[in-house]
Design an enzyme around this catalytic site. Structure first.
Site, short mmCIF file in Angstrom:
data_model
loop_
_atom_site.label_atom_id
_atom_site.label_comp_id
_atom_site.label_asym_id
_atom_site.label_seq_id
_atom_site.Cartn_x
_atom_site.Cartn_y
_atom_site.Cartn_z
N TYR A 253 0.85 -1.20 0.00
CA TYR A 253 0.00 0.00 0.00
C TYR A 253 0.89 1.25 0.00
CZ TYR A 253 -3.11 3.67 1.61
OH TYR A 253 -3.78 4.86 1.74
N GLU B 211 -11.31 6.16 4.84
CA GLU B 211 -10.64 7.01 5.84
C GLU B 211 -11.57 7.25 7.03
OE1 GLU B 211 -7.55 7.86 6.07
OE2 GLU B 211 -6.81 7.47 4.06
N TRP C 269 -4.88 1.75 10.12
CA TRP C 269 -5.16 1.68 8.69
C TRP C 269 -5.00 0.24 8.19
CZ3 TRP C 269 -7.91 3.87 5.27
CH2 TRP C 269 -7.71 3.62 3.91
#
Length: 191
Positions: free
Chosen positions: A26, A48, A56
């Protein structure tokens, strides 16, 4: 320390160190890369918001499930979700089951439909001028005047769960700002 050379010889931002291959990929292939398009940005905005208060990496691991649960973030389809869909999503173990965040995603899809401008154009209008990459992670802000202005405008337009910190994280993730550490191997994005 703000970076470490990994086994592959590449120096990366320290927030990705000792993480999974998924997290590293990522960082290397998505984070900070220019992303435009209404659906793509709606997905990132939604993810988000779900990430708020969580790692995350949790969201990355569940991203495919989120895409399935939210009709690949098709704005029209998500905007049409009903209380029955909220109940279905609350029972879906493959996503983060937070009613406020689920309802915010649906409300945000409806807000996108009500916009008088393309979501991509609106969000990118808040991108600050390019600046040098930060030297260390300590030099990376969590909010900026631009993210505060973006959050305020989105809230005024009916969006939820997109405060200044989430707005800045969105800016970082989609290449509106380049917060890769100066020594990170990832090439600078061109806006």
């Amino acid at each position: 320390m703000s970076e470490v050379a990994e086994a592959d010889g590449r120096t990366r931002c320290d927030w990705v160190q000792a993480q999974s291959v998924l997290y590293r990929d990522y960082h290397d292939q998505e984070w900070g890369r220019v992303l435009r398009g209404q659906v793509a940005l709606f997905e990132r905005m939604s993810l988000e918001a779900f990430q708020s208060g969580l790692s995350w990496l949790i969201i990355l691991r569940k991203r495919d499930n989120f895409r399935q649960a939210f009709a690949r973030f098709d704005i029209e389809k998500v905007a049409a979700y009903t209380e029955r869909d909220v109940a279905r999503l609350m029972a879906d173990e493959g996503i983060v089951r937070n009613r406020a965040k689920i309802e915010a995603t649906i409300a945000n899809a409806r807000a996108v439909i009500d916009l008088d401008v393309d979501l991509s154009d609106l969000l990118w209008s808040y991108a600050p001028p390019p600046r040098p990459r930060p030297k260390t992670l300590a030099d990376v802000p969590s909010i900026t005047p631009e993210s505060q202005a973006m959050a305020k405008d989105l809230k005024k337009r009916g969006f939820r769960f997109v405060g200044p910190t989430t707005a800045y994280a969105l800016m970082q993730a989609t290449g509106m700002v380049d917060d890769h550490i100066a020594t990170c191997w990832v090439p600078s994005a061109t806006v």
